[in-house]
Design a protein around this motif. Structure first.
Motif, PDB file in Angstrom:
ATOM      1  N   UNK A 235     -85.876 -33.416  12.731  1.00 49.38           N
ATOM      2  CA  UNK A 235     -86.182 -32.845  11.417  1.00 49.38           C
ATOM      3  C   UNK A 235     -86.891 -33.873  10.534  1.00 49.38           C
ATOM      4  N   UNK A 236     -86.460 -35.124  10.589  1.00 46.17           N
ATOM      5  CA  UNK A 236     -87.090 -36.179   9.801  1.00 46.17           C
ATOM      6  C   UNK A 236     -88.531 -36.410  10.243  1.00 46.17           C
ATOM      7  N   UNK A 237     -88.784 -36.291  11.547  1.00 47.13           N
ATOM      8  CA  UNK A 237     -90.108 -36.603  12.087  1.00 47.13           C
ATOM      9  C   UNK A 237     -91.073 -35.437  11.981  1.00 47.13           C
ATOM     10  N   UNK A 238     -90.589 -34.237  12.262  1.00 44.81           N
ATOM     11  CA  UNK A 238     -91.485 -33.083  12.340  1.00 44.81           C
ATOM     12  C   UNK A 238     -91.196 -32.010  11.298  1.00 44.81           C
ATOM     13  N   UNK A 239     -90.127 -32.173  10.525  1.00 44.09           N
ATOM     14  CA  UNK A 239     -89.743 -31.120   9.588  1.00 44.09           C
ATOM     15  C   UNK A 239     -89.619 -31.618   8.165  1.00 44.09           C
ATOM     16  N   UNK A 240     -88.470 -31.337   7.532  1.00 43.42           N
ATOM     17  CA  UNK A 240     -88.197 -31.691   6.136  1.00 43.42           C
ATOM     18  C   UNK A 240     -89.357 -31.315   5.237  1.00 43.42           C
ATOM     19  N   UNK A 241     -89.694 -30.035   5.240  1.00 41.39           N
ATOM     20  CA  UNK A 241     -90.789 -29.553   4.394  1.00 41.39           C
ATOM     21  C   UNK A 241     -90.477 -29.737   2.906  1.00 41.39           C
ATOM     22  N   UNK A 242     -89.187 -29.939   2.586  1.00 40.86           N
ATOM     23  CA  UNK A 242     -88.821 -30.178   1.190  1.00 40.86           C
ATOM     24  C   UNK A 242     -89.160 -31.609   0.759  1.00 40.86           C
ATOM     25  N   UNK A 243     -89.405 -32.489   1.756  1.00 45.14           N
ATOM     26  CA  UNK A 243     -89.694 -33.894   1.488  1.00 45.14           C
ATOM     27  C   UNK A 243     -88.580 -34.565   0.699  1.00 45.14           C
ATOM     28  N   UNK A 244     -87.358 -34.220   1.002  1.00 46.20           N
ATOM     29  CA  UNK A 244     -86.214 -34.903   0.397  1.00 46.20           C
ATOM     30  C   UNK A 244     -86.050 -36.285   1.010  1.00 46.20           C
ATOM     31  N   UNK A 245     -85.483 -37.197   0.233  1.00 51.68           N
ATOM     32  CA  UNK A 245     -85.202 -38.546   0.731  1.00 51.68           C
ATOM     33  C   UNK A 245     -83.732 -38.734   1.061  1.00 51.68           C
ATOM     34  N   UNK A 246     -82.872 -37.884   0.466  1.00 46.58           N
ATOM     35  CA  UNK A 246     -81.425 -38.009   0.663  1.00 46.58           C
ATOM     36  C   UNK A 246     -80.832 -36.622   0.879  1.00 46.58           C
ATOM     37  N   UNK A 247     -80.260 -36.389   2.048  1.00 47.25           N
ATOM     38  CA  UNK A 247     -79.723 -35.053   2.285  1.00 47.25           C
ATOM     39  C   UNK A 247     -78.690 -35.053   3.415  1.00 47.25           C
ATOM     40  N   UNK A 248     -77.888 -34.011   3.394  1.00 49.54           N
ATOM     41  CA  UNK A 248     -76.970 -33.728   4.496  1.00 49.54           C
ATOM     42  C   UNK A 248     -77.677 -32.779   5.443  1.00 49.54           C
TER      43      UNK A 248
END
Length: 392
Positions: free
Chosen positions: A213-226
């Motif tokens: 998810x960190x490499x190919x996802x996280x469309x929200x561009x959050x830096x800190x998440x569960x």
């Protein structure tokens, strides 16, 4: 020199050192930027990295000579010569991933861009060490047959995503206690390196999914998440400042072990929000519950069982989100899983609704979003581990 596939291993022992391709920090930084932006010209890479134009050019030439990046079509327009962007060369390196699930094994081959090139899958009643090694050997030899000699030499290793301490839940898994106990003494890294003659990287299954998810996802561009992955058992991972928080034993974010109270009953969150509960419920209705793991296409099971499971799982996820937000004050929660997209969306909506019923005083409001990698996040996450070790 490549040897015949029916011999094991497929590479000669004295070629083992060629499998390592560790890159300098500047090279990794440039590869990461190109991966994130898809393509960048040398001038932009120089600006983003703080390197001189000459240094950036030298590194790009080195990466191009190694087959890791390639020039793309020039960008026309503007003043002067057209800028030539550089993108990743998908043929530059490959990673193999192995997922050890409580109901299946899966092997995945990805290229440097993260494209899935091949997969092999096997359903099991429960995982055994002997069965896993047999699957790993057979699947590996099938997958590498699809590669030519040069591509095989560019396999950078095998990543393994597996539940840590898998032997602790024999009742929930439905496995003989003695069979699961074999995993406690099983050195999966050494055994796979012996069988496959490749470097092996082992990670908690949900942490591996979170890496994907960190490499190919996280469309929200959050830096800190569960990060939450709903599979046979519920799992979690924590990202802080865009870095995966591993913890002392590599098991940080293990939300499945959180205590959860249902009335007077005390249990773990695993016993509230895991897919095995739906499997058991369907079995009692005369359906084949194990089919929930076979496909993430729309489910056609007993509707009341699905509704009940989603509602119960959402309460558990809301509890996990409340705990995470109160402790770490995160940007939000990302939920993914080995479930159909429409079920995942319903689970997210009901989790958000369940949080409205909790006492959230003193805690910032929480955003809950869908993961973008999907049901194969654990498999893709395992396959990316060798690439992360060498390039990113």
């Amino acid at each position: 020199m490549v040897v015949a596939l029916d011999s094991a291993p497929y590479l000669l022992k004295n070629e083992r050192t060629e499998l390592t391709d560790n890159r300098s920090d500047n090279e990794r930084n440039i590869l990461n930027l190109i991966r994130q932006h898809k393509a960048l010209p040398k001038a932009t890479l120089s600006k983003l990295t703080g390197l001189s134009a000459q240094s950036a050019t030298v590194i790009i030439k080195k990466l191009e000579a190694s087959g890791l990046v390639k020039p793309l079509a020039p960008i026309k327009g503007g003043i002067g010569q057209p800028k030539i962007p550089f993108g990743l060369n998908p043929e530059g390196a490959f990673g193999i991933g192995l997922k050890v699930g409580r109901r299946n094994y899966e092997m995945t081959l990805i290229d440097l861009e993260g494209n899935v090139r091949a997969t092999r899958y096997e359903s099991v009643s429960y995982p055994t060490t002997a069965g896993f090694l047999t699957f790993a050997s057979n699947a590996f030899h099938e997958i590498v047959k699809s590669l030519n000699d040069i591509q095989r030499l560019r396999i950078r290793g095998v990543g393994v995503a597996m539940p840590f301490a898998i032997w602790n839940w024999p009742i929930e898994t439905g496995a003989p206690e003695a069979t699961l106990a074999q995993w406690q003494q099983f050195d999966i890294k050494s055994e796979l390196e012996r069988v496959l003659s490749l470097p092996v990287f082992v990670k908690n299954d949900t942490a591996a999914a979170c890496s994907a998810e960190m490499t190919f996802g996280n469309s929200q561009q959050w830096e800190n998440y569960l990060y939450v992955f709903v599979g046979t058992f519920l799992g979690g991972a924590v990202v802080i400042n865009n870095s995966l928080l591993s913890g002392r034993t590599g098991n940080a974010g293990a939300i499945g072990s959180l205590p959860f109270f249902e009335g007077q009953e005390r249990k773990q969150l695993i016993n509230q929000s895991s897919l095995y509960l739906l499997e058991q419920s369907l079995n009692t209705k005369g359906e084949q519950g194990k089919k929930v793991y076979d496909s993430t296409s729309p489910w056609h099971f007993h509707e009341a069982s699905i509704i009940e499971w989603v509602s119960g799982a959402a309460k558990g996820l809301a509890h996990a989100a409340q705990c995470a937000m109160s402790l770490l004050d995160l940007d939000g929660v990302i939920v993914d899983g080995a479930i159909p997209p429409e079920i995942k969306e319903s689970l997210i909506v009901q989790t958000q609704e369940a949080m409205f019923a909790l006492d959230m005083r003193g805690i910032a409001s929480t955003s809950i979003c869908s993961g973008t990698v999907g049901a194969n996040a654990q498999s893709i996450g395992s396959a990316i581990l060798p690439l992360l070790a060498n390039y990113y």
